[in-house]
Design a protein around this motif. Structure first.
Motif, mmCIF file in Angstrom:
data_model
loop_
_atom_site.group_PDB
_atom_site.id
_atom_site.type_symbol
_atom_site.label_atom_id
_atom_site.label_comp_id
_atom_site.label_asym_id
_atom_site.label_seq_id
_atom_site.Cartn_x
_atom_site.Cartn_y
_atom_site.Cartn_z
ATOM 1 N N GLY A 125 1.849 -14.636 7.790
ATOM 2 C CA GLY A 125 1.475 -13.389 8.432
ATOM 3 C C GLY A 125 1.280 -13.563 9.923
ATOM 4 N N ARG A 126 2.232 -13.081 10.703
ATOM 5 C CA ARG A 126 2.157 -13.248 12.157
ATOM 6 C C ARG A 126 0.958 -12.521 12.753
ATOM 7 N NH1 ARG A 126 7.453 -11.030 14.415
ATOM 8 N NH2 ARG A 126 6.488 -11.695 16.382
ATOM 9 N N HIS A 127 0.520 -11.453 12.099
ATOM 10 C CA HIS A 127 -0.635 -10.692 12.567
ATOM 11 C C HIS A 127 -1.797 -10.791 11.570
ATOM 12 C CE1 HIS A 127 2.149 -9.057 15.476
ATOM 13 N NE2 HIS A 127 2.941 -8.676 14.479
ATOM 14 N N GLU A 135 -0.536 -1.799 11.459
ATOM 15 C CA GLU A 135 -1.338 -1.481 10.283
ATOM 16 C C GLU A 135 -2.789 -1.909 10.439
ATOM 17 O OE1 GLU A 135 1.229 -1.774 6.288
ATOM 18 O OE2 GLU A 135 1.002 -3.699 7.312
ATOM 19 N N SER A 136 -3.685 -1.144 9.821
ATOM 20 C CA SER A 136 -5.038 -1.623 9.587
ATOM 21 C C SER A 136 -4.995 -2.596 8.411
ATOM 22 C CB SER A 136 -5.973 -0.466 9.262
ATOM 23 O OG SER A 136 -5.630 0.098 8.000
ATOM 24 N N THR A 137 -6.058 -3.372 8.263
ATOM 25 C CA THR A 137 -6.078 -4.306 7.139
ATOM 26 C C THR A 137 -6.092 -3.565 5.802
ATOM 27 O OG1 THR A 137 -8.471 -4.445 7.494
ATOM 28 C CG2 THR A 137 -7.129 -6.232 8.374
ATOM 29 N N ALA A 138 -6.825 -2.443 5.746
ATOM 30 C CA ALA A 138 -6.859 -1.679 4.493
ATOM 31 C C ALA A 138 -5.477 -1.130 4.152
ATOM 32 C CB ALA A 138 -7.871 -0.545 4.596
ATOM 33 N N HIS A 139 -4.767 -0.615 5.170
ATOM 34 C CA HIS A 139 -3.421 -0.101 4.948
ATOM 35 C C HIS A 139 -2.515 -1.200 4.437
ATOM 36 C CE1 HIS A 139 0.362 2.043 6.758
ATOM 37 N NE2 HIS A 139 0.397 1.978 5.454
ATOM 38 N N GLU A 174 0.660 -3.617 0.162
ATOM 39 C CA GLU A 174 1.090 -4.792 -0.592
ATOM 40 C C GLU A 174 0.856 -4.593 -2.091
ATOM 41 O OE1 GLU A 174 2.554 -7.653 0.139
ATOM 42 O OE2 GLU A 174 2.767 -7.344 2.304
ATOM 43 N N ALA A 175 -0.265 -3.952 -2.446
ATOM 44 C CA ALA A 175 -0.530 -3.691 -3.859
ATOM 45 C C ALA A 175 0.512 -2.741 -4.434
ATOM 46 C CB ALA A 175 -1.932 -3.123 -4.033
ATOM 47 N N HIS A 176 0.988 -1.815 -3.608
ATOM 48 C CA HIS A 176 2.041 -0.910 -4.063
ATOM 49 C C HIS A 176 3.346 -1.671 -4.280
ATOM 50 C CE1 HIS A 176 4.483 2.630 -4.544
ATOM 51 N NE2 HIS A 176 5.201 2.322 -3.480
ATOM 52 N N GLU A 177 3.674 -2.548 -3.333
ATOM 53 C CA GLU A 177 4.924 -3.292 -3.429
ATOM 54 C C GLU A 177 4.907 -4.290 -4.590
ATOM 55 O OE1 GLU A 177 5.526 -5.142 0.343
ATOM 56 O OE2 GLU A 177 5.716 -3.242 1.439
ATOM 57 N N GLU A 178 3.770 -4.930 -4.814
ATOM 58 C CA GLU A 178 3.706 -6.026 -5.782
ATOM 59 C C GLU A 178 3.205 -5.599 -7.158
ATOM 60 O OE1 GLU A 178 1.398 -9.121 -4.010
ATOM 61 O OE2 GLU A 178 2.746 -9.346 -2.281
ATOM 62 N N ALA A 179 2.533 -4.438 -7.233
ATOM 63 C CA ALA A 179 1.960 -4.026 -8.516
ATOM 64 C C ALA A 179 2.248 -2.578 -8.873
ATOM 65 C CB ALA A 179 0.449 -4.258 -8.499
ATOM 66 N N GLY A 180 2.906 -1.825 -7.987
ATOM 67 C CA GLY A 180 3.232 -0.440 -8.287
ATOM 68 C C GLY A 180 2.050 0.499 -8.211
ATOM 69 N N ILE A 181 0.978 0.096 -7.521
ATOM 70 C CA ILE A 181 -0.227 0.921 -7.403
ATOM 71 C C ILE A 181 -0.158 1.725 -6.116
ATOM 72 C CG2 ILE A 181 -2.733 0.789 -7.000
ATOM 73 C CD1 ILE A 181 -2.711 -1.626 -8.909
ATOM 74 N N THR A 182 -0.512 3.003 -6.184
ATOM 75 C CA THR A 182 -0.416 3.862 -5.009
ATOM 76 C C THR A 182 -1.782 4.036 -4.352
ATOM 77 O OG1 THR A 182 -0.824 5.908 -6.245
ATOM 78 C CG2 THR A 182 1.465 5.124 -6.108
ATOM 79 N N ALA A 183 -1.749 4.440 -3.091
ATOM 80 C CA ALA A 183 -2.987 4.631 -2.328
ATOM 81 C C ALA A 183 -3.879 5.682 -2.964
ATOM 82 C CB ALA A 183 -2.650 5.015 -0.886
#
Length: 278
Positions: free
Chosen positions: A19-21, A65-69, A74-83
């Motif tokens: 993670g560069r940032h 991005e904020s850390t929360a965003h 990442e949870a959406h990409e890796e687990a299919g969970i939406t905000a």
């Protein structure tokens, strides 16, 4: 699509951090059928860094991005969970190095264990009871931060009159009805993770509300709220209840005199913090 955060940060001693940032992960809790806290863990694919271990869904944070965003994405990409399915409760930097790189754990709740859809970075996604998390082969970074992130059973005592009086919403016109509405609304926010002034996290499934005067007639038909009727002073009853041994206790009040009567082990939450749950 790759973001501008993807890439390694190399420290002076040659250590690498993804993670560069910086990076972020989502610690998502949900109640089991019995009301006990469960957390969503990812069994990392063998090809990934520290593959074969268990950790949180997460990854690199992009510059915008904020850390929360980042954690929720990442949870959406890796687990299919939406905000829309999660409620963020807190965030904490759980790792940092001299290069400036840091990892932030974003703590969130959902009202039931969600169905997940793993991508290629996982061999499995699993809802795991908190009590057995440390029995799994954990990613070293997650293993070191887990003791400070796990919850303990929490009892919350509510100085109901003090909390009710902190909002100029006309409660004095119908104290009984306003008390019932407040307690019903708070019950609907449970169960939940609560970050305490000590830095601990508590798992709250019920609020114990002390009622005095006309508020004693309030009716709340919800097992997530227990009403304790004060025969005299509400403060006396709260102080007495606070001295009962048991689960970690927090008391919600802005009354300094009452706070001075509490055992050192009891933590204090402000009315505004708890009303923020609404």
């Amino acid at each position: 699509m790759r973001g501008d955060g993807d890439g390694w940060v190399i420290g002076e001693n040659g250590t690498r951090h993804w993670g560069r940032h910086g990076a972020a992960g989502l610690l998502l809790r949900a109640p089991s059928d019995a009301g006990e806290p469960m957390v969503l863990l990812q069994h990392r694919a063998l090809w990934s860094h520290q593959g074969g271990t268990w950790a949180l869904p997460g990854g690199a944070r992009d510059s915008h991005e904020s850390t929360a965003h980042a954690a929720v994405r990442e949870a959406h990409e890796e687990a299919g969970i939406t905000a829309e399915q999660v409620s963020v409760r807190s965030e904490r930097v759980t790792a940092s190095v001299d290069s400036g790189w840091s990892y932030t754990t974003v703590v969130a709740d959902t009202d039931h264990p969600l169905t997940t859809v793993p991508n290629g970075e996982s061999t499995e996604l699993r809802w795991v009871p908190e009590s057995v998390v440390d029995e799994l082969p954990l990613h070293p970074g997650f293993a070191s931060s887990w003791p400070s992130l796990r919850t303990v059973p929490l009892r919350v005592l509510l100085d109901t009159a003090n909390v009710l009086g902190s909002r100029p919403n006309g409660w004095w016109k119908d104290r009984t009805g306003s008390t019932s509405a407040l307690l019903t609304s708070l019950a609907e926010t449970l169960p939940r993770t609560v970050e305490l002034p000590s830095g601990q996290y508590g798992w709250l499934t019920r609020i114990d509300a002390v009622l005095e005067g006309r508020a004693r007639d309030a009716v709340v038909d919800d097992p997530r709220t227990r009403t304790i009727l004060a025969d005299g002073s509400g403060d006396d009853t709260l102080a007495e209840q606070a001295h009962i041994d048991g689960d970690l206790t927090a008391l919600v009040t802005a009354d300094r005199g009452l706070r001075d009567r509490l055992p050192e082990s009891v933590q204090v939450l402000t009315p505004s913090a708890v009303l923020g749950w609404l």
